[in-house]
Motif scaffolding. Structure first.
Motif, PDB file in Angstrom:
ATOM      1  N   ASN A   1      -3.197   6.923  -4.334  1.00  0.00           N
ATOM      2  CA  ASN A   1      -2.963   5.691  -4.742  1.00  0.00           C
ATOM      3  C   ASN A   1      -2.200   5.374  -6.090  1.00  0.00           C
ATOM      4  O   ASN A   1      -1.286   4.554  -6.087  1.00  0.00           O
TER       5      ASN A   1
ATOM      6  N   TYR B   1       2.018   3.865  -9.009  1.00  0.00           N
ATOM      7  CA  TYR B   1       3.169   3.866 -10.287  1.00  0.00           C
ATOM      8  C   TYR B   1       4.517   3.984  -9.784  1.00  0.00           C
ATOM      9  O   TYR B   1       5.314   3.583 -10.032  1.00  0.00           O
TER      10      TYR B   1
ATOM     11  N   HIS C   1      -6.266   4.108 -13.715  1.00  0.00           N
ATOM     12  CA  HIS C   1      -4.835   3.846 -13.466  1.00  0.00           C
ATOM     13  C   HIS C   1      -4.788   2.817 -12.273  1.00  0.00           C
ATOM     14  O   HIS C   1      -3.812   2.081 -12.047  1.00  0.00           O
TER      15      HIS C   1
ATOM     16  N   GLU D   1      -4.646  -0.489 -14.232  1.00  0.00           N
ATOM     17  CA  GLU D   1      -3.330  -0.591 -14.723  1.00  0.00           C
ATOM     18  C   GLU D   1      -2.283  -0.877 -13.806  1.00  0.00           C
ATOM     19  O   GLU D   1      -1.564  -1.705 -13.877  1.00  0.00           O
ATOM     20  N   ILE D   2      -2.182  -0.239 -12.626  1.00  0.00           N
ATOM     21  CA  ILE D   2      -0.962  -0.525 -11.659  1.00  0.00           C
ATOM     22  C   ILE D   2      -1.333  -2.046 -11.303  1.00  0.00           C
ATOM     23  O   ILE D   2      -0.030  -2.720 -11.244  1.00  0.00           O
TER      24      ILE D   2
ATOM     25  N   GLU E   1      -0.470  -4.457 -14.066  1.00  0.00           N
ATOM     26  CA  GLU E   1       1.042  -4.455 -14.819  1.00  0.00           C
ATOM     27  C   GLU E   1       1.807  -5.171 -13.620  1.00  0.00           C
ATOM     28  O   GLU E   1       2.394  -6.038 -14.010  1.00  0.00           O
ATOM     29  N   TYR E   2       1.182  -4.890 -12.323  1.00  0.00           N
ATOM     30  CA  TYR E   2       2.222  -5.650 -11.194  1.00  0.00           C
ATOM     31  C   TYR E   2       1.925  -6.969 -11.395  1.00  0.00           C
ATOM     32  O   TYR E   2       3.060  -7.788 -11.145  1.00  0.00           O
TER      33      TYR E   2
ATOM     34  N   PHE F   1       3.471  -8.654 -13.959  1.00  0.00           N
ATOM     35  CA  PHE F   1       4.723  -8.644 -13.702  1.00  0.00           C
ATOM     36  C   PHE F   1       5.144  -9.813 -12.826  1.00  0.00           C
ATOM     37  O   PHE F   1       6.488 -10.548 -12.903  1.00  0.00           O
TER      38      PHE F   1
ATOM     39  N   LYS G   1      -6.974   1.355   0.313  1.00  0.00           N
ATOM     40  CA  LYS G   1      -6.136   2.359  -0.986  1.00  0.00           C
ATOM     41  C   LYS G   1      -5.831   3.734  -0.137  1.00  0.00           C
ATOM     42  O   LYS G   1      -6.555   4.234   0.596  1.00  0.00           O
ATOM     43  N   PRO G   2      -4.730   4.244  -0.398  1.00  0.00           N
ATOM     44  CA  PRO G   2      -3.791   3.554  -1.154  1.00  0.00           C
ATOM     45  C   PRO G   2      -2.852   2.613  -0.606  1.00  0.00           C
ATOM     46  O   PRO G   2      -2.481   2.486   0.706  1.00  0.00           O
ATOM     47  N   CYS G   3      -2.486   1.811  -1.382  1.00  0.00           N
ATOM     48  CA  CYS G   3      -1.462   0.245  -1.026  1.00  0.00           C
ATOM     49  C   CYS G   3      -0.474   0.294  -1.892  1.00  0.00           C
ATOM     50  O   CYS G   3      -0.702   0.518  -3.044  1.00  0.00           O
ATOM     51  N   LEU G   4       0.514  -0.196  -1.251  1.00  0.00           N
ATOM     52  CA  LEU G   4       1.721  -0.716  -2.156  1.00  0.00           C
ATOM     53  C   LEU G   4       1.345  -1.921  -2.985  1.00  0.00           C
ATOM     54  O   LEU G   4       0.551  -2.533  -2.410  1.00  0.00           O
ATOM     55  N   PRO G   5       1.635  -1.848  -4.232  1.00  0.00           N
ATOM     56  CA  PRO G   5       1.220  -3.005  -5.045  1.00  0.00           C
ATOM     57  C   PRO G   5       1.988  -4.319  -4.486  1.00  0.00           C
ATOM     58  O   PRO G   5       1.307  -5.358  -4.549  1.00  0.00           O
ATOM     59  N   ARG G   6       3.098  -4.290  -3.712  1.00  0.00           N
ATOM     60  CA  ARG G   6       3.443  -5.309  -2.996  1.00  0.00           C
ATOM     61  C   ARG G   6       2.813  -5.867  -2.169  1.00  0.00           C
ATOM     62  O   ARG G   6       2.479  -7.142  -1.961  1.00  0.00           O
TER      63      ARG G   6
END
Lengths: 723, 135
Positions: A511, A516, B23, B26-27, B30-31, B34, B115-120
């Motif tokens: 993830n 990142y 993290h 954070e990810i 931040e995204y 943004f 998870k995991p997944c794209l921030p998008r």
């Protein structure tokens, strides 16, 4: 030969007789008691007083059947004796004359004569004068006088008077004679009855039809009963009559016959056996009868039966006795234990074969002189031991039975034989001791049996112990297995948990990597140059590949641990195919492939897990698109009614799979060409998962392929999946 | 790509990001910052509850495996409180098993993202939750 009847010529024959002469004739007639002299008086008187030359008297006989000559004057005696005329010839002139009241004159010229006939007179010219008629004689006179006149002159008046006198006298004499005969007959008859009734044997006279004409008292007792007798008696008599008639009927013939006849005594109903002696007799002229004499042989028969019965009983008793003896012998001989009967002195009087074996020398010729002598010695020893056993006990006590043990020697082998002896006294009815019966029972067998029993018991115990141990071991094994099963279950659960954890732990760093990478690729941390962009793109691509591998592995783990629930519902496969086609549209768009779809009209709805079927079809179709650089891809739906299966065939004109790889293609990481697969982002787990899913749904996947020409994967699904 | 439409009158939506992994927080933050969202973060269940009641965010992104009070329990409490009941909660989990999803939905989460997944993709889910919610 013709002797003439006496002739007594008299000077007075011409003139009429005087009263004195008539009186003399009447006196003579009355003084005479016989017919013949009376007739002779009259004939003489007629010659003397009435012009008669010759003449004779014929009279009707006793049964009124004929006319016979009685006496005559001037007539040959032989002709007189032979004269006879049947009266039933009613047209004969003499019979006619006899029936009339007047004298009739016959002449040679034929007057009054229809045909010539002979008379003792020897002439055709004569007079026939009927004697006076009487009531007893009916139509006829008692007789006729046939007379010739002297010189054929007419007869005087006195002829009719004399004939009347003679008729009256003859009738009178006959009547008296009949009375005398009657008395005599009665007397004789009573004598006869006296005689036959004195005979105790029933005697009967029967006519040709079997009717009883005469019976003596004995026969009447058996065969007759009047209405006053009892019903039983009448019935017995009726029965007897029937039996007797039958016997008589059967005895028909002219010979005397003898037969047996069983009748019933009408007084007491007892059976009576008779011997019947039947003799044919003549009763009257032309009429036959039978005289039967019945002899009562009932007692005789009974006695003979009794003798026979006694003899039979005697025979039966004899047979029974013999059978009894044989049976006893058989029993004695079939007993394997020696049995001996000894007299009170201890001498053996009877023994069965097993006893003989111990107490006699057998097989004298067989064993040679030496051994025979040895055997005899042993037998004598046995005898002594046994006799001492019996005699010691016989005087020892009052008990009827005793028991003891003794040891004899087998005469043949010399081996000691331990025996149990049971003896019993046999006493006569007077209490005298007559014999002792002893049964010997060989204890050798018992000893051996006891040993054998012990052995069997030991073995049985060993066996039981072994079974016990085996059972315990089995229980232990079971417990172990149970524990192992439990552990296995736990292990399986642990494995699933481990996989879940591994998956979780792998996903978390992944993830971060993916996250990142994207932050940078999206420019969150500022703009990137081309090289940085390209390299971060590689990181992203590999991270995603890793993720799909992890996902597929998790799928397999779930299938294998049975944690993938099957959710059955009605599924229209054509719709599902359309759905999949839509999803792969972007993939198709990126190629130059011709994609075709064909659905048979009879494909039915399935009862299956929609999500899993979709996953399989999606996988197969994705593979086909991935591994087909050019050409076409087709998907064909069919229904196979016989097997009730729906098939989904995905065909391509792609790279194909070599024969050796076809067998491993469904295994995990069994991709034919890993480099190619990597290029296309496959994990190498897709077909493995597809096959497992198909199996879960009760279906299967088959493969037909040729390297370089293309492949056809076909999914077969049952119409109804069972949980 | 950097300019997001913002209405002049209203503040951008506030997203509370709950994750014990640094993290992860954070990810996401931040995204989403943004992309123009306001962001608050919490590192455990207790902090998540405190921040939620204090800030009343528009959407909560809730990791489930958390120290102190786990994500399921925190969700249950938020959904049982009148102040926070209406706030959409998107569960974020690295547990891929179906059972984890079911548990999350049972606890009261409005949707689940693995998870995991794209921030998008995460942003898309947040926007979908905001659209379904009357303001």
């Amino acid at each position: 030969m013709a002797r003439l009847a006496q002739i007594d010529p008299s000077p007075e024959f011409r003139g009429g007789a005087g009263a004195k002469a008539k009186l003399a004739l009447v006196e003579s007639l009355l003084a005479e008691q016989e017919a013949r002299p009376c007739a002779l008086f009259v004939l003489r008187w007629l010659v003397r007083h009435a012009g008669v030359e010759r003449g004779f008297c014929a009279v009707v006989d006793g049964d009124m059947s004929r006319l016979t000559g009685l006496t005559g004057i001037g007539v040959p005696l032989a002709a007189l004796d032979s004269f006879t005329l049947p009266l039933d010839d009613r047209t004969h002139p003499l019979v006619v004359a006899l029936a009339g009241a007047e004298p009739v004159a016959f002449h040679s010229s034929g007057q009054g004569l229809l045909r010539p006939f002979d008379t003792p007179l020897g002439t055709d010219s004569f007079h026939a004068v009927p004697l006076s008629r009487s009531a007893e004689h009916g139509d006829f006179s008692p007789g006729l006088l046939l007379l010739t006149s002297r010189g054929d002159g007419p007869l005087g008046e006195d002829v009719r008077w004399a004939a009347e006198m003679l008729g009256v006298r003859l009738v009178s004499l006959w009547y008296r004679r009949a009375q005398i005969d009657e008395r005599r007959h009665k007397r004789e008859r009573s004598w006869l009855f006296g005689i036959i009734n004195a005979v105790t044997d029933p005697i009967l006279l029967t006519d040709a039809d079997g009717r009883i004409l005469m019976a003596n008292a004995g026969a009447e007792m058996l065969l007759t009963a009047d209405d006053q007798k009892s019903e039983g008696r009448r019935r017995a008599v009726a029965l007897n009559n029937m039996l007797f008639s039958a016997a008589l009927f059967n005895a028909e013939g002219s010979e005397q016959s003898r037969k047996e006849l069983l009748l019933v005594d009408p007084t007491d109903g007892q059976d009576l056996l008779f011997e019947v002696l039947s003799t044919p007799v003549r009763i009257r002229i032309g009429e036959a009868g039978v005289v039967s004499i019945l002899r009562n042989v009932t007692d005789l028969r009974r006695a003979s039966d009794e003798i026979e019965e006694n003899y039979r009983k005697l025979r039966a008793a004899e047979v029974e006795a013999r059978a009894e003896r044989d049976r006893l012998d058989l029993i004695l001989n079939s007993v394997v234990d020696p049995i001996l009967v000894t007299d009170p002195a201890g001498n053996i009087v009877l023994m069965n074969p097993p006893a003989e074996r111990m107490f006699t020398v057998r097989n004298r010729a067989g064993g040679g002189a030496g051994s025979s002598t040895e055997a005899e010695r042993r037998v004598r020893a046995n005898d002594a031991v046994f006799t001492s056993f019996v005699s010691t006990n016989i005087f020892a006590g009052a008990s009827r039975h005793w028991r003891g043990e003794l040891t004899l020697i087998d005469p043949e082998t010399g081996a000691n034989v331990p025996l149990e002896a049971i003896s019993g006294r046999v006493s006569s009815q007077r209490g005298e001791e007559t014999a002792v019966v002893t049964i010997l029972h060989d204890l050798t067998d018992a000893v051996e049996k006891a040993q054998l029993y012990e052995q069997v018991k030991r073995h049985s115990e060993e066996l039981r112990e072994k079974v016990r141990l085996a059972t315990a071991e089995l229980a232990e094994q079971n417990e172990l297995l149970r524990r192992q099963a439990f552990q296995l279950e736990q292990a399986s659960a642990a494995k699933s948990q481990f996989l879940a954890n591994v998956s979780h732990e792998l996903r978390t760093p992944l993830n971060a990597i993916i996250g990142y990478t994207h932050l940078m690729l999206e420019g969150v941390s500022g703009a990137l140059n081309a090289s940085q962009n390209e390299k971060l793109g590689r990181v992203d691509s590999n991270a995603r590949h890793l993720l799909s591998i992890i996902n597929d592995l998790l799928d397999i783990a779930r299938i294998e641990s049975g944690k993938l629930p099957v959710q059955l519902e009605r599924v229209a496969v054509p719709d599902l195919v359309d759905e999949v086609m839509t999803e792969v549209e972007p993939l198709i768009a990126g190629t130059s492939l011709a994609v075709a779809r064909s659905i048979a009209p009879d494909v039915p709805e399935l009862r299956t897990d929609r999500q899993k079927v979709k996953q399989i079809i999606l996988n197969l179709l994705s593979n086909a698109l991935k591994f087909t650089p050019q050409g076409s891809v087709s998907i064909v739906l069919d229904y196979h009614a016989v097997d009730e299966e729906v098939s989904v065939a995905v065909s391509d004109t792609g790279i194909g799979i070599s024969e050796e790889n076809q067998s491993t293609i469904f295994e995990a990481f069994g991709q034919a060409d890993s480099s190619y697969a990597k290029r296309h982002g496959g994990t190498g787990l897709g077909l493995s998962i597809c096959r497992r899913l198909a199996t879960i749904l009760g279906g299967r996947i088959t493969l037909v392929s040729k390297l370089g020409e293309g492949s056809t994967f076909t999914l077969f699904l049952p119409r109804r999946t069972r949980k | 790509m950097s300019q997001e439409p913002e209405t002049a009158a209203a503040l951008p939506p506030l997203v509370l990001i709950v994750d014990d992994v640094d993290h992860g927080r954070e990810i996401c933050s931040e995204y989403l910052e943004f992309r123009g969202f306001r962001v608050a973060t919490a590192a455990d269940g207790q902090e998540a509850l405190d921040k939620a009641f204090e800030l009343l965010p528009d959407v909560i992104l809730m990791d489930l495996s958390l120290p102190k009070i786990d994500g399921w329990e925190a969700t249950r409490r938020l959904k049982n409180d009148d102040r926070t009941r209406a706030i959409p909660i998107v569960a974020l989990t690295a547990h891929a098993l179906a059972s984890a999803h079911e548990k999350a939905m049972e606890a009261g989460c409005d949707s689940v993202v693995t998870k995991p997944c794209l921030p998008r993709d995460l942003e898309a889910e947040v926007r979908r939750q905001l659209e379904g919610r009357p303001r």
